[in-house]
Design an enzyme around this catalytic site. Structure first.
Site, PDB file in Angstrom:
ATOM      1  N   THR A 160      41.720  34.370  37.871  1.00 12.30           N
ATOM      2  CA  THR A 160      43.028  35.004  37.795  1.00 12.30           C
ATOM      3  C   THR A 160      42.930  36.259  36.945  1.00 12.30           C
ATOM      4  OG1 THR A 160      45.375  34.534  37.373  1.00 12.30           O
ATOM      5  CG2 THR A 160      43.799  33.671  35.780  1.00 12.30           C
ATOM      6  N   ASN A 161      44.038  36.962  36.786  1.00  9.94           N
ATOM      7  CA  ASN A 161      44.103  38.164  35.963  1.00  9.94           C
ATOM      8  C   ASN A 161      44.981  37.907  34.759  1.00  9.94           C
ATOM      9  OD1 ASN A 161      42.542  39.754  37.613  1.00  9.94           O
ATOM     10  ND2 ASN A 161      44.234  40.937  38.443  1.00  9.94           N
ATOM     11  N   ARG A 162      44.840  38.740  33.736  1.00 11.34           N
ATOM     12  CA  ARG A 162      45.720  38.616  32.583  1.00 11.34           C
ATOM     13  C   ARG A 162      47.035  39.320  32.889  1.00 11.34           C
ATOM     14  NH1 ARG A 162      42.986  40.326  27.095  1.00 11.34           N
ATOM     15  NH2 ARG A 162      45.085  39.824  26.385  1.00 11.34           N
ATOM     16  N   ALA A 217      49.706  41.900  38.813  1.00 10.69           N
ATOM     17  CA  ALA A 217      48.278  42.100  38.544  1.00 10.69           C
ATOM     18  C   ALA A 217      47.516  41.278  39.573  1.00 10.69           C
ATOM     19  CB  ALA A 217      47.951  41.660  37.125  1.00 10.69           C
ATOM     20  N   VAL A 218      47.359  41.871  40.743  1.00  7.99           N
ATOM     21  CA  VAL A 218      46.751  41.165  41.874  1.00  7.99           C
ATOM     22  C   VAL A 218      45.235  41.075  41.659  1.00  7.99           C
ATOM     23  CG1 VAL A 218      46.446  41.198  44.382  1.00  7.99           C
ATOM     24  CG2 VAL A 218      48.539  42.143  43.378  1.00  7.99           C
TER      25      VAL A 218
END
Ligand code: CTP
Ligand code: CA
Length: 222
Positions: free
Chosen positions: A33-35, A100-101
């Site tokens: 995942t992203n932050r 934030a893809v």
């Protein structure tokens, strides 16, 4: 009561917002995942709603309450987000992509949990590029007014401007991270064809309102 004092600059305008990270599964219990806390996107959705807009918020996994009066659709992966956004986009006048893809997803998702075999061997992941949701929407024949976000760690103005042109969108909003990630404050740099304008450090809720005011003016004077 607050709505009574907020000018209805977007009365009846449909606004679509993406927010939060996406989650790309590796197996049933793991993923990448992203932050992203989703705070900026949720604040923008709320600010648009307060300005009179009909807001749809497509959210990745975040721990935030749904803004009052906003229609929320929860998704996990970038592909899920695209599938939720695409059919809605033509009916919206504005698309604000704050999500934030994840740029890549594991090429395959294991059906069962991947187990350690006791030898210390580590799995190797192969990746596939995710679709660019914002660029896809911007390229639609009935594209809404598209606003992108650019979180950069350096050379904010240069990177953000290049991104704006690459994605074919009229407005991009830059911010410098990671110091602002998850915080309640941020500072934004608005970049369009004409040049740049800074929204100095302030709570994300206030910046969201300033940005919505700015977008409302742009819709009036394209
Ligand atoms: N975005 C999107 N779909 C993607 C990647 C990004 O919709 N697959 C959107 C984001 O929501 C944001 C904008 O595009 O509004 C810029 O995202 P960013 O990650 O900064 O740009 P990238 O084009 O992915 O470039 P890079 O990560 O390499 O800097
Ligand atoms: Ca990216």
């Amino acid at each position: 009561l607050e709505a009574c004092f907020t000018p209805q600059r977007l009365a009846g305008v449909r606004v679509l917002v993406t927010a939060g990270p996406t989650f790309e599964p590796i197996d049933p219990v793991r993923g990448i995942t992203n932050r992203s806390s989703g705070k900026m996107g949720f604040a923008i959705a709320q600010a648009a709603q307060r300005a009179g807009a009909e807001v749809t918020l497509v959210a990745g996994p975040v721990a935030l309450p749904t803004p009052w009066g906003v229609h929320r659709i929860d998704v996990q992966s970038a592909q899920d987000m695209l599938e939720a956004v695409l059919p809605l986009a033509p009916a919206n006048a504005v698309f604000i992509a704050t999500a934030a893809v994840a740029d890549w997803r594991p090429a395959t998702c294991a059906e069962q949990k991947i187990k350690k075999d006791g030898s210390g061997a580590t799995p190797t992941l192969a990746f596939t590029e995710n679709p660019d949701i914002l660029a896809t929407v911007a390229a639609l024949p009935q594209a809404p007014y598209c606003v992108g976000f650019a979180a950069e760690s350096e050379k904010l103005a240069d990177h953000a401007q290049a991104k704006r042109l690459r994605k074919g969108i009229p407005l991009i909003v830059g911010n410098l991270g990671p110091a602002t990630f998850g915080q309640d404050d941020n500072a934004l740099l608005l970049i369009d064809e004409q040049g740049q304008r800074e929204l100095p450090r302030a709570p994300k809720t206030e910046l969201a309102q300033q940005l919505i005011d700015d977008i409302a003016l742009r819709l009036k004077r394209p």
